[in-house]
Design a protein around this motif. Structure first.
Motif, PDB file in Angstrom:
ATOM      1  N   LYS A 153      -8.653  -0.102  -0.598  1.00 63.98           N
ATOM      2  CA  LYS A 153      -7.301   0.241  -1.034  1.00 63.98           C
ATOM      3  C   LYS A 153      -7.340   1.448  -1.966  1.00 63.98           C
ATOM      4  O   LYS A 153      -6.482   2.344  -1.873  1.00 63.98           O
ATOM      5  CB  LYS A 153      -6.648  -0.952  -1.732  1.00 63.98           C
ATOM      6  CG  LYS A 153      -5.236  -0.650  -2.215  1.00 63.98           C
ATOM      7  CD  LYS A 153      -4.624  -1.852  -2.912  1.00 63.98           C
ATOM      8  CE  LYS A 153      -3.228  -1.508  -3.443  1.00 63.98           C
ATOM      9  NZ  LYS A 153      -2.617  -2.630  -4.168  1.00 63.98           N
ATOM     10  N   ASP A 154      -8.317   1.474  -2.870  1.00 64.97           N
ATOM     11  CA  ASP A 154      -8.462   2.633  -3.751  1.00 64.97           C
ATOM     12  C   ASP A 154      -8.632   3.908  -2.932  1.00 64.97           C
ATOM     13  O   ASP A 154      -8.055   4.957  -3.244  1.00 64.97           O
ATOM     14  CB  ASP A 154      -9.678   2.458  -4.668  1.00 64.97           C
ATOM     15  CG  ASP A 154      -9.470   1.405  -5.731  1.00 64.97           C
ATOM     16  OD1 ASP A 154      -8.305   1.188  -6.122  1.00 64.97           O
ATOM     17  OD2 ASP A 154     -10.466   0.796  -6.167  1.00 64.97           O
TER      18      ASP A 154
ATOM     19  N   GLU B 226       2.493   1.827  -3.309  1.00 62.45           N
ATOM     20  CA  GLU B 226       1.544   2.354  -4.279  1.00 62.45           C
ATOM     21  C   GLU B 226       1.315   3.843  -4.053  1.00 62.45           C
ATOM     22  O   GLU B 226       1.211   4.630  -5.002  1.00 62.45           O
ATOM     23  CB  GLU B 226       0.212   1.589  -4.172  1.00 62.45           C
ATOM     24  CG  GLU B 226      -0.778   1.884  -5.282  1.00 62.45           C
ATOM     25  CD  GLU B 226      -0.343   1.325  -6.631  1.00 62.45           C
ATOM     26  OE1 GLU B 226      -1.072   1.543  -7.613  1.00 62.45           O
ATOM     27  OE2 GLU B 226       0.738   0.692  -6.703  1.00 62.45           O
TER      28      GLU B 226
ATOM     29  N   ARG C 201       0.832  -1.203   0.000  1.00 64.20           N
ATOM     30  CA  ARG C 201       0.000   0.000   0.000  1.00 64.20           C
ATOM     31  C   ARG C 201       0.873   1.263   0.000  1.00 64.20           C
ATOM     32  O   ARG C 201       0.647   2.206  -0.751  1.00 64.20           O
ATOM     33  CB  ARG C 201      -0.908   0.011   1.228  1.00 64.20           C
ATOM     34  CG  ARG C 201      -1.862   1.207   1.296  1.00 64.20           C
ATOM     35  CD  ARG C 201      -2.350   1.445   2.698  1.00 64.20           C
ATOM     36  NE  ARG C 201      -1.223   1.847   3.559  1.00 64.20           N
ATOM     37  CZ  ARG C 201      -1.321   1.963   4.886  1.00 64.20           C
ATOM     38  NH1 ARG C 201      -2.443   1.667   5.506  1.00 64.20           N
ATOM     39  NH2 ARG C 201      -0.281   2.340   5.606  1.00 64.20           N
TER      40      ARG C 201
ATOM     41  N   VAL D 199      -5.251   4.846  -1.350  1.00 60.45           N
ATOM     42  CA  VAL D 199      -4.309   5.342  -2.346  1.00 60.45           C
ATOM     43  C   VAL D 199      -4.721   6.722  -2.844  1.00 60.45           C
ATOM     44  O   VAL D 199      -3.900   7.629  -2.971  1.00 60.45           O
ATOM     45  CB  VAL D 199      -4.195   4.338  -3.514  1.00 60.45           C
ATOM     46  CG1 VAL D 199      -3.439   4.963  -4.676  1.00 60.45           C
ATOM     47  CG2 VAL D 199      -3.488   3.075  -3.060  1.00 60.45           C
ATOM     48  N   CYS D 200      -6.018   6.887  -3.122  1.00 61.81           N
ATOM     49  CA  CYS D 200      -6.493   8.165  -3.645  1.00 61.81           C
ATOM     50  C   CYS D 200      -6.460   9.277  -2.595  1.00 61.81           C
ATOM     51  O   CYS D 200      -6.385  10.457  -2.936  1.00 61.81           O
ATOM     52  CB  CYS D 200      -7.904   8.011  -4.199  1.00 61.81           C
ATOM     53  SG  CYS D 200      -7.948   7.111  -5.763  1.00 61.81           S
TER      54      CYS D 200
ATOM     55  N   LEU E 213      -6.118   5.810 -12.282  1.00 64.23           N
ATOM     56  CA  LEU E 213      -5.906   4.955 -11.109  1.00 64.23           C
ATOM     57  C   LEU E 213      -7.120   4.110 -10.776  1.00 64.23           C
ATOM     58  O   LEU E 213      -6.983   2.973 -10.312  1.00 64.23           O
ATOM     59  CB  LEU E 213      -5.545   5.821  -9.898  1.00 64.23           C
ATOM     60  CG  LEU E 213      -4.227   6.600 -10.027  1.00 64.23           C
ATOM     61  CD1 LEU E 213      -4.056   7.522  -8.842  1.00 64.23           C
ATOM     62  CD2 LEU E 213      -3.060   5.637 -10.121  1.00 64.23           C
ATOM     63  N   VAL E 214      -8.317   4.657 -10.963  1.00 57.67           N
ATOM     64  CA  VAL E 214      -9.524   3.933 -10.575  1.00 57.67           C
ATOM     65  C   VAL E 214     -10.517   3.945 -11.731  1.00 57.67           C
ATOM     66  O   VAL E 214     -10.440   4.766 -12.630  1.00 57.67           O
ATOM     67  CB  VAL E 214     -10.168   4.562  -9.308  1.00 57.67           C
ATOM     68  CG1 VAL E 214      -9.242   4.440  -8.114  1.00 57.67           C
ATOM     69  CG2 VAL E 214     -10.527   6.016  -9.552  1.00 57.67           C
TER      70      VAL E 214
ATOM     71  N   PHE F 164     -15.045   0.785  -6.347  1.00 57.30           N
ATOM     72  CA  PHE F 164     -13.904   1.297  -5.588  1.00 57.30           C
ATOM     73  C   PHE F 164     -13.721   0.469  -4.320  1.00 57.30           C
ATOM     74  O   PHE F 164     -14.681   0.169  -3.610  1.00 57.30           O
ATOM     75  CB  PHE F 164     -14.118   2.772  -5.225  1.00 57.30           C
ATOM     76  CG  PHE F 164     -14.512   3.626  -6.397  1.00 57.30           C
ATOM     77  CD1 PHE F 164     -13.777   3.605  -7.572  1.00 57.30           C
ATOM     78  CD2 PHE F 164     -15.632   4.446  -6.325  1.00 57.30           C
ATOM     79  CE1 PHE F 164     -14.140   4.389  -8.650  1.00 57.30           C
ATOM     80  CE2 PHE F 164     -16.006   5.232  -7.393  1.00 57.30           C
ATOM     81  CZ  PHE F 164     -15.257   5.203  -8.571  1.00 57.30           C
ATOM     82  N   THR F 165     -12.472   0.153  -4.018  1.00 59.48           N
ATOM     83  CA  THR F 165     -12.151  -0.649  -2.844  1.00 59.48           C
ATOM     84  C   THR F 165     -11.570   0.228  -1.747  1.00 59.48           C
ATOM     85  O   THR F 165     -11.273   1.404  -1.961  1.00 59.48           O
ATOM     86  CB  THR F 165     -11.134  -1.738  -3.213  1.00 59.48           C
ATOM     87  OG1 THR F 165      -9.904  -1.110  -3.586  1.00 59.48           O
ATOM     88  CG2 THR F 165     -11.633  -2.589  -4.372  1.00 59.48           C
TER      89      THR F 165
END
Length: 539
Positions: A279-280, A143, A140, A283-284, A175-176, A276-277
């Protein structure tokens, strides 16, 4: 990005508009147009707080025309065409982007139970390597670093918000799997306003309705929020802003800089369930922090540009020391007025109408500009403020917008310096086989109302009152090469100037005759206390 298309004959040029733009023949202008009928400084275009562009003619000799009518100022609309001299100019705005922004609204939507994930924006610190035991945390963090690096490379040097915001959403879409994205920026009051919209299809949707609940969560708690799948979740029976659009997933992130909310970035998916997760979201969130830094840098750059423009505009009217106070906010010039004791200096060219007769208009304008350049430099040197030009007349204020020490004496010393500089100016004109310029000067001291006066579109700093009227009458009394001062001015400079009392004069608007004095020079004596006066001095 708003721009001007300048069409001169068969030549066509395009200029992107900044917050403040000047147009004219001189190379110092933002937009230089080599048209002999256009003035050196012909017009300006300024972007207002609401994003509109105001075109203002700077009292140009040959004027600015819109639809055949001469204008002084006008808010430009997309496609407006105006002319200066023999040049056509077309204003082009960005109506499609503006229309898309108008279709972004905030409405009641998700309730607390609909939010299935949130991340506080300040939980993005990296753990020391020796404390990491979970590979997921390592991946993570990697990323986040990768995305931060790519985003910094894409937007790090971009200081134009109109170009920066599209780049941020472009990177977010990479990214997503978002179908639509909106960036909202906070205004001066903290209210969020749509600033840029992007769709994966490139087409504008009829409406983009954002959930008021989610927006409040992000704004109040400064938390990134991941919403539930609206179309698959029965709990969304009352979430009209989500159901009506068929939105399946949303991700909303705060744009924070030093814990200040600069804005919000919203991403949503119309077709993919659970697009969207967690993790998304993590990261975002890191990406949003990097984006906020870029937005803050762009705003600071814009602020510096505005200050520079403000400084440039004001420096044409008042001395550099006062300009700095205005730019720093230490001195505010607002619409309205206040009672101020001030010394007014009026300088007028003698026989200007006769001198101008039969000469080309452009030659007359050039002569005035060269003359004004010399005179205004001297006015500023003696701490005077340029009130205005009225034809060939210069009006200067001493003691406004800020009080200065010994204003009457500075005004008289300024007048003498003007006459001295004019002699040198005329020697240059004689070498070019041009006729000399002669001036008369009138000075008066008294109480006037000073402030910015005008309409909401155009304000001008000036002084109004009987004392101002007296000064304007005295300049008519002055012959070529004379400095005539009123008794109220002379009382405060007596003993320090060479002056002769003249017969009282009758001026328009005054029932009684005025005592006046002709000043011929300065005395090399100790400066008396303010108000000290031992009676008239003949010299």
């Amino acid at each position: 990005m708003a721009k001007l298309i300048v069409i001169s004959g068969e030549e066509r040029q395009e200029f992107e508009l900044a917050a403040f733009n000047t147009i004219g023949r001189h190379p110092d202008n933002t937009i230089q147009i080599l048209d002999r009928i256009i003035s050196k400084e012909h017009a300006q275009i300024q972007r207002s707080a609401d994003g509109r562009y105001l075109l203002r003619d700077l009292r140009s000799l040959n004027g600015t025309f819109l639809r055949g009518e001469r204008i002084s100022d006008h808010y430009l609309g997309d496609g407006d065409e105006f002319t200066m001299g023999s040049t056509r100019i077309v204003f082009v705005d960005k109506p499609k982007a503006d229309d898309a922004l108008q279709r972004v609204t905030i409405a009641p939507g998700l309730t607390e139970s609909h939010i299935r994930g949130r991340i506080q924006a300040n939980t993005g610190d990296f753990m020391p390597e020796r404390q990491i035991a979970d590979d997921k945390i390592l991946r993570r963090d990697y990323e986040r670093l990768r995305i931060g690096h790519e985003l910094a490379r894409a937007v790090g040097s971009e200081l134009d918000l109109d170009k920066l915001l599209p780049k941020i959403l472009d990177k977010a879409f990479e990214l997503v799997g978002a179908d639509r994205g909106v960036i909202l920026l906070a205004d001066e009051k903290g209210d969020l306003k749509p600033a840029f919209v992007k769709t994966r299809s490139g087409k504008s949707d009829p409406n983009i309705v954002l959930s008021n609940t989610v927006m409040a969560e992000v704004k109040n708690n400064k938390a990134a929020v991941l919403s539930s799948d609206a179309t698959m979740d029965a709990r969304f029976s009352g979430a009209h802003s989500i159901i009506m659009q068929g939105i399946r997933s949303t991700m909303t992130l705060p744009l924070l800089y030093a814990n200040e909310l600069l804005g919000i970035m919203h991403l949503d998916s119309l077709f993919t369930s659970n697009a969207f997760t967690e993790k998304d979201l993590q990261v975002c969130t890191g990406m949003a922090q990097q984006a906020a830094i870029s937005i803050q840098n762009a705003r600071l750059a814009s602020r510096i540009e505005r200050e520079a423009q403000t400084r440039a505009q004001i420096s044409r009217l008042i001395p550099a020391s006062v300009v700095e106070q205005v730019v720093k906010g230490e001195l505010v010039i607002e619409k309205g007025g206040r009672l101020t004791e001030c010394t007014m200096l009026f300088s007028d060219i003698r026989g200007f109408t006769t001198m101008s007769d039969g000469r080309p208009a452009q030659e007359i304008v050039n002569t005035l500009n060269e003359y004004f350049e010399v005179m205004v430099d001297i006015l500023f040197k003696y701490s005077g403020t340029l009130d205005k030009f009225v034809g060939d007349e210069i009006i200067g204020l001493f003691g406004a917008p800020i009080a200065i020490e010994d204003a009457p004496f500075k005004a008289v010393a300024c007048a003498l310096a003007m006459l001295q500089a004019l002699e040198e100016f005329n020697r240059t004109r004689a070498a070019e086989n041009q006729s000399p310029i002669r001036i008369g000067i009138g000075i008066n001291t008294g109480n006037v109302i000073t402030g910015s006066i005008g309409s909401t579109r155009a304000l001008q700093y000036t002084a109004i009152g009987d004392a101002m009227n007296v000064a304007s009458r005295l300049v008519n009394v002055a012959a070529s090469g004379e400095i005539i001062v009123s008794e109220s001015t002379y009382r405060q400079v007596a003993g320090r100037v060479e002056a002769a009392a003249l017969p009282p004069v009758k001026v328009k608007g005054k029932a009684e005759e005025l005592k006046v004095y002709r000043v011929t020079g300065l005395r090399s004596v100790a400066t008396p206390l303010p108000g000290e006066w031992s009676g008239p001095t003949n010299a």
